[in-house]
Design a protein around this motif. Structure first.
Motif, PDB file in Angstrom:
ATOM      1  N   ALA A 192      55.079 -37.585  19.435  1.00 33.57           N
ATOM      2  CA  ALA A 192      53.925 -36.779  19.825  1.00 33.57           C
ATOM      3  C   ALA A 192      54.182 -35.301  19.572  1.00 33.57           C
ATOM      4  N   ALA A 193      55.390 -34.840  19.922  1.00 36.80           N
ATOM      5  CA  ALA A 193      55.717 -33.426  19.734  1.00 36.80           C
ATOM      6  C   ALA A 193      55.772 -33.057  18.258  1.00 36.80           C
ATOM      7  N   ALA A 194      56.380 -33.918  17.441  1.00 38.07           N
ATOM      8  CA  ALA A 194      56.460 -33.641  16.008  1.00 38.07           C
ATOM      9  C   ALA A 194      55.063 -33.649  15.381  1.00 38.07           C
ATOM     10  N   ALA A 195      54.210 -34.554  15.842  1.00 37.37           N
ATOM     11  CA  ALA A 195      52.829 -34.576  15.351  1.00 37.37           C
ATOM     12  C   ALA A 195      52.117 -33.276  15.710  1.00 37.37           C
ATOM     13  N   ALA A 196      52.324 -32.822  16.934  1.00 34.00           N
ATOM     14  CA  ALA A 196      51.693 -31.573  17.370  1.00 34.00           C
ATOM     15  C   ALA A 196      52.151 -30.391  16.527  1.00 34.00           C
ATOM     16  N   ARG A 197      53.429 -30.341  16.224  1.00 34.46           N
ATOM     17  CA  ARG A 197      53.929 -29.265  15.362  1.00 34.46           C
ATOM     18  C   ARG A 197      53.297 -29.348  13.982  1.00 34.46           C
ATOM     19  N   GLY A 198      53.131 -30.566  13.478  1.00 40.39           N
ATOM     20  CA  GLY A 198      52.497 -30.735  12.187  1.00 40.39           C
ATOM     21  C   GLY A 198      51.050 -30.277  12.171  1.00 40.39           C
ATOM     22  N   LEU A 199      50.408 -30.286  13.346  1.00 36.73           N
ATOM     23  CA  LEU A 199      49.039 -29.797  13.465  1.00 36.73           C
ATOM     24  C   LEU A 199      48.982 -28.298  13.715  1.00 36.73           C
ATOM     25  N   GLY A 200      50.162 -27.671  13.797  1.00 36.94           N
ATOM     26  CA  GLY A 200      50.214 -26.228  13.982  1.00 36.94           C
ATOM     27  C   GLY A 200      50.260 -25.766  15.425  1.00 36.94           C
ATOM     28  N   LEU A 201      50.478 -26.686  16.363  1.00 33.95           N
ATOM     29  CA  LEU A 201      50.537 -26.300  17.769  1.00 33.95           C
ATOM     30  C   LEU A 201      51.897 -25.709  18.108  1.00 33.95           C
ATOM     31  N   GLY A 202      51.919 -24.813  19.091  1.00 30.55           N
ATOM     32  CA  GLY A 202      53.143 -24.099  19.450  1.00 30.55           C
ATOM     33  C   GLY A 202      54.024 -24.876  20.403  1.00 30.55           C
ATOM     34  N   TRP A 203      55.268 -24.440  20.505  1.00 27.09           N
ATOM     35  CA  TRP A 203      56.240 -25.120  21.363  1.00 27.09           C
ATOM     36  C   TRP A 203      55.866 -25.020  22.837  1.00 27.09           C
ATOM     37  N   GLU A 204      55.218 -23.937  23.246  1.00 24.89           N
ATOM     38  CA  GLU A 204      54.854 -23.808  24.655  1.00 24.89           C
ATOM     39  C   GLU A 204      53.825 -24.865  25.038  1.00 24.89           C
ATOM     40  N   ALA A 205      52.845 -25.107  24.180  1.00 25.34           N
ATOM     41  CA  ALA A 205      51.870 -26.167  24.451  1.00 25.34           C
ATOM     42  C   ALA A 205      52.558 -27.526  24.512  1.00 25.34           C
ATOM     43  N   ILE A 206      53.544 -27.726  23.643  1.00 22.47           N
ATOM     44  CA  ILE A 206      54.286 -28.993  23.651  1.00 22.47           C
ATOM     45  C   ILE A 206      55.050 -29.144  24.960  1.00 22.47           C
ATOM     46  N   ARG A 207      55.752 -28.104  25.371  1.00 19.64           N
ATOM     47  CA  ARG A 207      56.516 -28.183  26.626  1.00 19.64           C
ATOM     48  C   ARG A 207      55.603 -28.472  27.815  1.00 19.64           C
ATOM     49  N   VAL A 208      54.523 -27.727  27.915  1.00 20.40           N
ATOM     50  CA  VAL A 208      53.613 -27.894  29.052  1.00 20.40           C
ATOM     51  C   VAL A 208      52.969 -29.275  29.015  1.00 20.40           C
ATOM     52  N   GLY A 209      52.538 -29.704  27.833  1.00 22.99           N
ATOM     53  CA  GLY A 209      51.905 -31.011  27.720  1.00 22.99           C
ATOM     54  C   GLY A 209      52.821 -32.143  28.144  1.00 22.99           C
ATOM     55  N   LEU A 210      54.074 -32.106  27.699  1.00 24.13           N
ATOM     56  CA  LEU A 210      55.013 -33.180  28.049  1.00 24.13           C
ATOM     57  C   LEU A 210      55.382 -33.143  29.521  1.00 24.13           C
ATOM     58  N   GLU A 211      55.382 -31.969  30.123  1.00 25.88           N
ATOM     59  CA  GLU A 211      55.671 -31.880  31.557  1.00 25.88           C
ATOM     60  C   GLU A 211      54.515 -32.399  32.404  1.00 25.88           C
ATOM     61  N   ARG A 212      53.312 -32.418  31.837  1.00 26.75           N
ATOM     62  CA  ARG A 212      52.134 -32.848  32.590  1.00 26.75           C
ATOM     63  C   ARG A 212      51.754 -34.303  32.349  1.00 26.75           C
ATOM     64  N   VAL A 213      52.324 -34.935  31.329  1.00 25.80           N
ATOM     65  CA  VAL A 213      51.862 -36.262  30.949  1.00 25.80           C
ATOM     66  C   VAL A 213      52.148 -37.285  32.040  1.00 25.80           C
ATOM     67  N   ARG A 214      51.194 -38.174  32.231  1.00 26.89           N
ATOM     68  CA  ARG A 214      51.337 -39.317  33.131  1.00 26.89           C
ATOM     69  C   ARG A 214      50.857 -40.555  32.385  1.00 26.89           C
ATOM     70  N   HIS A 215      51.428 -41.710  32.728  1.00 27.57           N
ATOM     71  CA  HIS A 215      50.986 -42.950  32.087  1.00 27.57           C
ATOM     72  C   HIS A 215      51.086 -44.087  33.095  1.00 27.57           C
ATOM     73  N   PRO A 216      50.022 -44.302  33.877  1.00 29.30           N
ATOM     74  CA  PRO A 216      50.058 -45.327  34.928  1.00 29.30           C
ATOM     75  C   PRO A 216      50.395 -46.712  34.375  1.00 29.30           C
ATOM     76  N   GLY A 217      51.150 -47.454  35.173  1.00 27.50           N
ATOM     77  CA  GLY A 217      51.497 -48.818  34.804  1.00 27.50           C
ATOM     78  C   GLY A 217      52.694 -48.938  33.894  1.00 27.50           C
ATOM     79  N   ARG A 218      53.291 -47.801  33.520  1.00 30.05           N
ATOM     80  CA  ARG A 218      54.483 -47.817  32.675  1.00 30.05           C
ATOM     81  C   ARG A 218      55.603 -47.123  33.431  1.00 30.05           C
ATOM     82  N   LEU A 219      56.507 -47.936  33.972  1.00 33.74           N
ATOM     83  CA  LEU A 219      57.572 -47.431  34.842  1.00 33.74           C
ATOM     84  C   LEU A 219      56.995 -46.481  35.885  1.00 33.74           C
ATOM     85  N   GLU A 220      55.937 -46.933  36.524  1.00 35.99           N
ATOM     86  CA  GLU A 220      55.225 -46.147  37.532  1.00 35.99           C
ATOM     87  C   GLU A 220      55.742 -46.477  38.927  1.00 35.99           C
TER      88      GLU A 220
END
Length: 414
Positions: free
Chosen positions: A256-284
């Protein structure tokens, strides 16, 4: 439940490969999928987590994002989300009333109908991006009717072999159907599956980028409340964190992070996005003593085992398991059967395998026919510091969550 929703859920029993119906349906709706940019996320395991991660990164960069996933756990609206807000019951009903007559005309399947509803909802909500989790395979999946800016294929493993083929190579060819000429494709696949994806990318003219070759994950560190890892990309190394559990998630989030970089998104957006991600039902985690995971194939079961060893090495475990009839019970038992006492149950669907048929693969297992009593039995068996692990099917996980919220179970097929 309304008559329209009952009609929609009744369509779950039928799977119809092919793109002609979804294309006709989208044409009749004046092609809502052309109103925004799209990303397709396929793969045997990890596609849901990768979808959620990329959606959160895009949102952190300031974009309005539609996220389409399946299956739902508790509420149907979980499948169709804009900027974290599920489609409301009222919106869902209006979408279905609009799509149903067109769907009946082309004899669209359940997944085709829901995909069309999602794409229409995203257009109405004026999203910038839609991140779409592929349902089954890729080549003939309804999501493949869009023209993606980018595609991801998380992994290639043995699942749905009766439809996709018996080997990783066969399955890879089906999943490679989401590649597009001149467009980037990122993958975490390995072995035979990767070699087939490389050949397909060359044939299609897609720009394939491979985890472990073009970018890499290092220093994966399980933590009490998540995971840390370093992503090496473009000559740089960035330390990233996520609340998701399981060392295997580092590969999904790296994609996901490498894809975001390929779309031109910055590292700060990547850091914040990964810190906020949730995925119910997967090791929840549910409280201190319950862990829910949808592991339903051998690759997922081994990932669950690795996660339990990494995050909960000293906790006594009791497992509550239900499997669908088409799953590889012996291989799943090999991964999970010796982790602790096992209680076998079934979720509410003819797709669920009778627990008595599973007992041969889990010697000494107890049988409790319905999920909530099975969970209660498991909780009575663990010490105070123990953990009940509910796994084997996302339908089981969803039914447990519904019952704990006082909701009746749904009959599940898709």
């Amino acid at each position: 439940m309304t008559d329209s929703l009952r009609w929609l859920l009744a369509q779950q029993r039928f799977v119809k490969p092919g793109l002609e119906r979804i294309r006709a349906l989208l044409g009749a709706l004046h092609h809502p999928e052309q109103a925004y940019r799209s990303i397709l996320v396929g793969g045997t395991n990890g596609k849901g987590s990768t979808t959620q991660a990329l959606s959160h990164i895009l949102r952190s960069a300031g974009h309005t994002v539609g996220t389409y996933t399946s299956p739902h756990l508790v509420r149907f609206g979980e499948r169709i989300v804009v900027d974290g807000a599920e489609v409301s019951d009222r919106e869902l009903e209006a979408l279905l009333d609009e799509v149903r007559p067109l769907a009946e005309e082309v004899e669209a399947s359940f997944f085709e109908i829901v995909t069309a509803m999602a794409l229409l909802h995203f257009a109405r909500q004026k999203v910038d991006w839609a991140v779409l989790e592929v349902g089954l395979g890729g080549r003939f999946d309804a999501t493949n009717a869009v023209e993606p800016e980018l595609s991801l294929i998380t992994s290639i493993g043995l699942d749905h072999t009766e439809i996709l083929g018996p080997t990783p190579g066969h399955i890879a060819r089906e999943k490679a159907g989401i590649m597009r000429p001149g467009k980037p494709v990122l993958t975490g696949a390995e072995g035979e599956g990767l070699e087939v994806l490389k050949a397909c990318a060359t044939q299609v003219g897609a720009e394939l980028r491979v985890l472990g070759e073009d970018f890499a994950v290092r220093g994966v560190t399980p933590q009490e409340a998540g995971l840390a890892f370093a992503l090496e990309l473009g000559g740089e190394s960035h330390r990233l964190h996520t609340p998701l559990l399981g060392p295997h998630q580092a590969r999904n989030l790296a994609l996901a992070a490498a894809a975001a970089r390929g779309l031109g998104l910055g590292w700060e957006a990547i850091r914040v996005g990964l810190e906020r991600v949730r995925h119910p039902g997967r090791l929840e985690r549910l409280g201190e003593n319950i862990l829910l995971d949808g592991a339903h194939n051998p690759e997922g079961a081994w990932a669950l085992r690795q996660a339990l060893k990494a995050h909960f090495p000293d906790k006594p475990l009791v497992l509550v398991l239900a499997l669908s009839k088409d799953k590889d019970a012996p291989a799943i038992a090999q991964a999970l059967g010796d982790l602790g006492p096992v209680i076998l149950t079934r979720y509410t669907s003819p797709r669920s395998r009778p627990p008595a048929e599973l007992r041969a693969h889990f010697p000494g297992a107890q049988i409790v026919e319905t999920p909530l009593p099975a969970l209660q039995k498991a909780l009575s068996m663990i010490p105070q510091n123990g953990l009940v692990v509910v796994a084997g099917s996302l339908y089981l996980v969803g039914e447990i969550k519904r019952r704990l919220q006082g909701l009746a179970p749904e009959e599940r097929w898709q």
